[in-house]
Design a protein around this motif. Structure first.
Motif, PDB file in Angstrom:
ATOM      1  N   LEU A 306      30.666 -63.889 121.248  1.00 30.34           N
ATOM      2  CA  LEU A 306      30.373 -65.205 121.069  1.00 30.34           C
ATOM      3  C   LEU A 306      31.646 -65.704 120.298  1.00 30.34           C
ATOM      4  O   LEU A 306      32.161 -66.938 120.639  1.00 30.34           O
ATOM      5  N   ARG A 307      32.168 -65.213 119.402  1.00 27.75           N
ATOM      6  CA  ARG A 307      33.419 -65.743 118.768  1.00 27.75           C
ATOM      7  C   ARG A 307      34.540 -65.848 119.476  1.00 27.75           C
ATOM      8  O   ARG A 307      35.119 -66.924 119.547  1.00 27.75           O
ATOM      9  N   VAL A 308      34.910 -64.884 120.521  1.00 29.70           N
ATOM     10  CA  VAL A 308      36.042 -65.117 121.379  1.00 29.70           C
ATOM     11  C   VAL A 308      35.714 -66.310 122.354  1.00 29.70           C
ATOM     12  O   VAL A 308      36.555 -67.271 122.788  1.00 29.70           O
ATOM     13  N   VAL A 309      34.582 -66.619 122.708  1.00 25.33           N
ATOM     14  CA  VAL A 309      34.022 -67.449 123.469  1.00 25.33           C
ATOM     15  C   VAL A 309      34.253 -68.907 122.903  1.00 25.33           C
ATOM     16  O   VAL A 309      34.802 -69.916 123.403  1.00 25.33           O
ATOM     17  N   VAL A 310      33.764 -69.067 121.581  1.00 26.53           N
ATOM     18  CA  VAL A 310      33.990 -70.117 120.903  1.00 26.53           C
ATOM     19  C   VAL A 310      35.446 -70.614 120.477  1.00 26.53           C
ATOM     20  O   VAL A 310      35.663 -71.602 120.659  1.00 26.53           O
ATOM     21  N   LEU A 311      36.303 -69.693 120.272  1.00 33.91           N
ATOM     22  CA  LEU A 311      37.579 -69.793 120.157  1.00 33.91           C
ATOM     23  C   LEU A 311      38.280 -70.447 121.298  1.00 33.91           C
ATOM     24  O   LEU A 311      39.144 -71.329 121.110  1.00 33.91           O
ATOM     25  N   LEU A 332      46.778 -76.095 116.831  1.00 34.06           N
ATOM     26  CA  LEU A 332      45.541 -75.506 116.402  1.00 34.06           C
ATOM     27  C   LEU A 332      45.041 -74.795 118.017  1.00 34.06           C
ATOM     28  O   LEU A 332      44.360 -73.714 117.406  1.00 34.06           O
ATOM     29  N   ALA A 333      45.442 -75.142 119.045  1.00 33.33           N
ATOM     30  CA  ALA A 333      44.935 -74.431 120.240  1.00 33.33           C
ATOM     31  C   ALA A 333      45.504 -72.938 120.243  1.00 33.33           C
ATOM     32  O   ALA A 333      45.013 -71.794 120.656  1.00 33.33           O
ATOM     33  N   GLY A 334      46.755 -73.028 120.118  1.00 36.61           N
ATOM     34  CA  GLY A 334      47.634 -71.751 120.028  1.00 36.61           C
ATOM     35  C   GLY A 334      47.040 -70.696 118.705  1.00 36.61           C
ATOM     36  O   GLY A 334      46.611 -69.639 119.388  1.00 36.61           O
ATOM     37  N   LEU A 335      46.624 -71.201 117.724  1.00 40.98           N
ATOM     38  CA  LEU A 335      46.307 -70.386 116.625  1.00 40.98           C
ATOM     39  C   LEU A 335      44.879 -69.955 117.027  1.00 40.98           C
ATOM     40  O   LEU A 335      44.441 -68.735 116.605  1.00 40.98           O
ATOM     41  N   ALA A 336      43.967 -70.831 117.626  1.00 33.87           N
ATOM     42  CA  ALA A 336      42.638 -70.329 118.137  1.00 33.87           C
ATOM     43  C   ALA A 336      42.667 -69.239 119.204  1.00 33.87           C
ATOM     44  O   ALA A 336      41.907 -68.203 118.847  1.00 33.87           O
ATOM     45  N   LEU A 337      43.802 -69.271 119.952  1.00 35.03           N
ATOM     46  CA  LEU A 337      43.968 -68.002 120.990  1.00 35.03           C
ATOM     47  C   LEU A 337      44.404 -67.009 120.234  1.00 35.03           C
ATOM     48  O   LEU A 337      43.933 -66.002 120.773  1.00 35.03           O
ATOM     49  N   LEU A 338      45.172 -66.984 119.183  1.00 33.54           N
ATOM     50  CA  LEU A 338      45.848 -65.784 118.637  1.00 33.54           C
ATOM     51  C   LEU A 338      44.652 -65.108 117.829  1.00 33.54           C
ATOM     52  O   LEU A 338      44.552 -63.815 117.892  1.00 33.54           O
ATOM     53  N   ALA A 344      40.742 -58.830 121.011  1.00 35.18           N
ATOM     54  CA  ALA A 344      40.788 -58.235 122.452  1.00 35.18           C
ATOM     55  C   ALA A 344      41.732 -57.327 122.267  1.00 35.18           C
ATOM     56  O   ALA A 344      41.558 -56.348 123.195  1.00 35.18           O
ATOM     57  N   ILE A 345      42.507 -57.240 121.250  1.00 39.16           N
ATOM     58  CA  ILE A 345      43.740 -56.156 121.423  1.00 39.16           C
ATOM     59  C   ILE A 345      43.351 -55.017 120.639  1.00 39.16           C
ATOM     60  O   ILE A 345      44.005 -54.075 120.270  1.00 39.16           O
ATOM     61  N   GLU A 346      41.910 -54.641 120.564  1.00 41.92           N
ATOM     62  CA  GLU A 346      41.294 -53.506 119.808  1.00 41.92           C
ATOM     63  C   GLU A 346      41.763 -52.098 120.365  1.00 41.92           C
ATOM     64  O   GLU A 346      42.185 -51.273 119.455  1.00 41.92           O
ATOM     65  N   GLY A 347      42.003 -52.089 121.738  1.00 39.14           N
ATOM     66  CA  GLY A 347      42.275 -50.473 121.932  1.00 39.14           C
ATOM     67  C   GLY A 347      43.891 -50.405 121.694  1.00 39.14           C
ATOM     68  O   GLY A 347      44.003 -49.199 121.152  1.00 39.14           O
TER      69      GLY A 347
END
Length: 502
Positions: A306-311, A332-338, A344-347
């Motif tokens: 949900l957090r990734v979708v909301v971001l 703000l858009a770039g920081l939200a994607l970061l 997403a980069i957990e692996g």
């Protein structure tokens, strides 16, 4: 005892030095606000833009209020928001005195701080809104500052209520979901039925009128109820919060992004699922890194998804506002994607946690890093698609008007965010206590500021497209070369920092 400890701590601080720091901070904040206001510009909105602001503005502001209350409920369901010292938990709270007497002062200071931060953010937002929307400057700053104050108090107040009444995480999550869903329904139907939406109308009082904001002021009772029931806070949860918070402070001081992420997940009790959402079948030999990363994603808990979708949706809202005439919101858009890419980069982050394992492979670690970037890129492209859908719903021309430029801008934005997140988790802490001097400080500053800057640069093709449209050129003609430049920059940064051992 608490007053004596605080007095001894303050004795070690030179009051002249403290006043100088406050003075410098205030000057820098004023300069930054004025600079951002100048970037936003003073071009008045058109009648069409004003109509959309009246339709969606109150519900969007109400959604922020509802999200704050929901976040407070989730924090309180885990035992927050008070962060005590371990000695306070094991000694003071176990003393033969009412716990409410001990905790009420700490809770009042927490409310005061959150209300102050909310009011400051609200006044800055009002300052920026006054640059383009009709209404006086004082009216915008006052209305947005008041709503920001109420929002900050509601966040901490809801957390105090959930913690004092020991509301479980599931119940708190259900109530939080219902509140946010109510505000989303108001946003979709352009109506005002939620108390949070009525507070959003109060924030836009200079153009919308006051209306009936008293319905929204019901959230003011949350801090009062929280102070009344704070004595029921769980000691076990408080002790756990105290230990993790101490480690989190040290990680933030060292600017260790990976440790901050892991500790935040522990504070949120956000562990992986025991069973994946979907089981992957097939031979393991084909694409083992790709398969492993997807297996990790399929074990994500629902809050992380949900957090990734909301971001992604927040990036879409910011990008839409930037397209409509507020270009500073591309940051703000770039920081939200970061922030979404850091999940997403957990692996790759897990590989960085065990560097000796990757060194034992029969190929360079750079190839392993490159393979680990595939799944995060797909995930962030999906989050960007969510942002495009939100932008199409809020934009004047609907989805057909934004899908072309959205896809062109989404690809470099997603790749830049993924590369920035990979750099954040791969290069280690930004501050090395064994290194001192100007060069070490410059290196630490580059490590800390590089990934956010790269993520913001990734959204610049959208700004280039807007400039091309203003010059009566094709939006794709403006976004295309900028997108190519961003991709080349992201590839260069990834090659220099991540793929050194290919």
């Amino acid at each position: 005892m608490r007053r004596a400890r605080r007095r001894r701590a303050y004795e070690q601080i030179d009051w002249i030095d403290a006043v100088y720091r406050v003075y410098v901070t205030a000057i820098l904040a004023a300069v930054a606000t004025s600079f951002i206001s100048g970037i936003v510009g003073g071009r008045p909105v058109t009648p069409t833009e004003l109509s959309r602001a009246l339709d969606f503005g109150p519900a969007l502001a109400g959604l922020v209020v509802a999200g704050s209350v929901a976040a407070g409920l989730r924090s309180g369901g885990r035992g927050g928001p008070l962060v005590l010292l371990p000695a306070d938990v094991t000694i003071v709270l176990l003393a033969p005195i009412p716990r409410a007497v001990v905790l009420r002062g700490v809770a009042a200071r927490q409310l005061r701080f959150s209300g102050f931060v909310g009011a400051v953010v609200g006044m800055i937002t009002g300052n920026l809104a006054a640059q383009r929307l009709p209404g006086t400057y004082a009216a915008w700053v006052a209305s947005c500052g008041l709503v920001g104050l109420i929002t900050g108090l509601a966040f901490t107040g809801s957390a105090l209520v959930a913690s004092g009444r020991r509301i479980g995480r599931r119940v708190a999550g259900l109530v939080a979901t219902a509140l946010v869903g109510w505000s989303v329904a108001d946003l979709a139907t352009k109506h005002a039925t939620s108390p949070a939406t009525f507070l959003g109308r109060l924030a836009m009082a200079p153009v919308h009128g006051v209306g009936t904001p008293l319905v929204g002021l019901i959230v003011v009772v949350l801090p009062l109820v929280g102070l009344a029931v704070i004595g029921g806070t769980s000691l076990e949860a408080a002790l756990r919060q105290a230990g993790l918070a101490a480690q989190l402070r040290f990680a933030v001081t060292m600017q260790d992004v990976r440790t901050v992420i892991l500790l935040r997940r522990q504070l949120s009790s956000e562990g992986p699922r025991r069973r994946p959402w979907v089981t992957i079948s097939g031979p393991v030999r084909r694409g083992p890194v790709w398969r492993r990363d997807w297996q990790g994603v399929l074990r994500w808990p629902a809050p992380r998804i949900l957090r990734v979708v909301v971001l992604g949706a927040a990036a879409g809202v910011a990008a839409t506002a930037a397209w409509e005439g507020t270009p500073v919101l591309v940051a703000l858009a770039g920081l939200a994607l970061l922030v979404g890419a850091l999940d997403a980069i957990e692996g790759l982050a897990q590989e960085a946690d065990h560097p000796t394992l990757s060194r034992s492979l029969p190929f360079g670690s750079g190839w392993l890093v490159l393979r680990h970037l595939a799944v995060p890129t797909v995930l962030m492209l999906g989050a960007s698609v969510v942002g495009i859908l939100v932008g199409g719903a809020l934009g004047p021309g609907g989805l057909p008007a934004v899908i072309g430029i959205g896809l062109v801008a989404a690809i470099p934005a997603a790749i830049a965010a993924v590369v920035g997140a990979a750099v954040s988790v791969s290069v280690g802490p930004a501050i090395n206590p064994l290194e001192v001097g100007p060069l070490a400080n410059a290196i630490a500053g580059a490590k800390a500021a590089g990934p956010p800057l790269l993520a913001v640069v990734g959204v610049l093709p959208l700004a280039a497209a807007r400039i091309a449209v203003d010059d009566r050129h094709s939006a794709l003609a403006g976004a295309g070369p900028a997108a190519v430049g961003v991709l080349l920059l992201a590839l260069a940064v990834g090659a220099v920092v991540l793929l050194r051992e290919v």
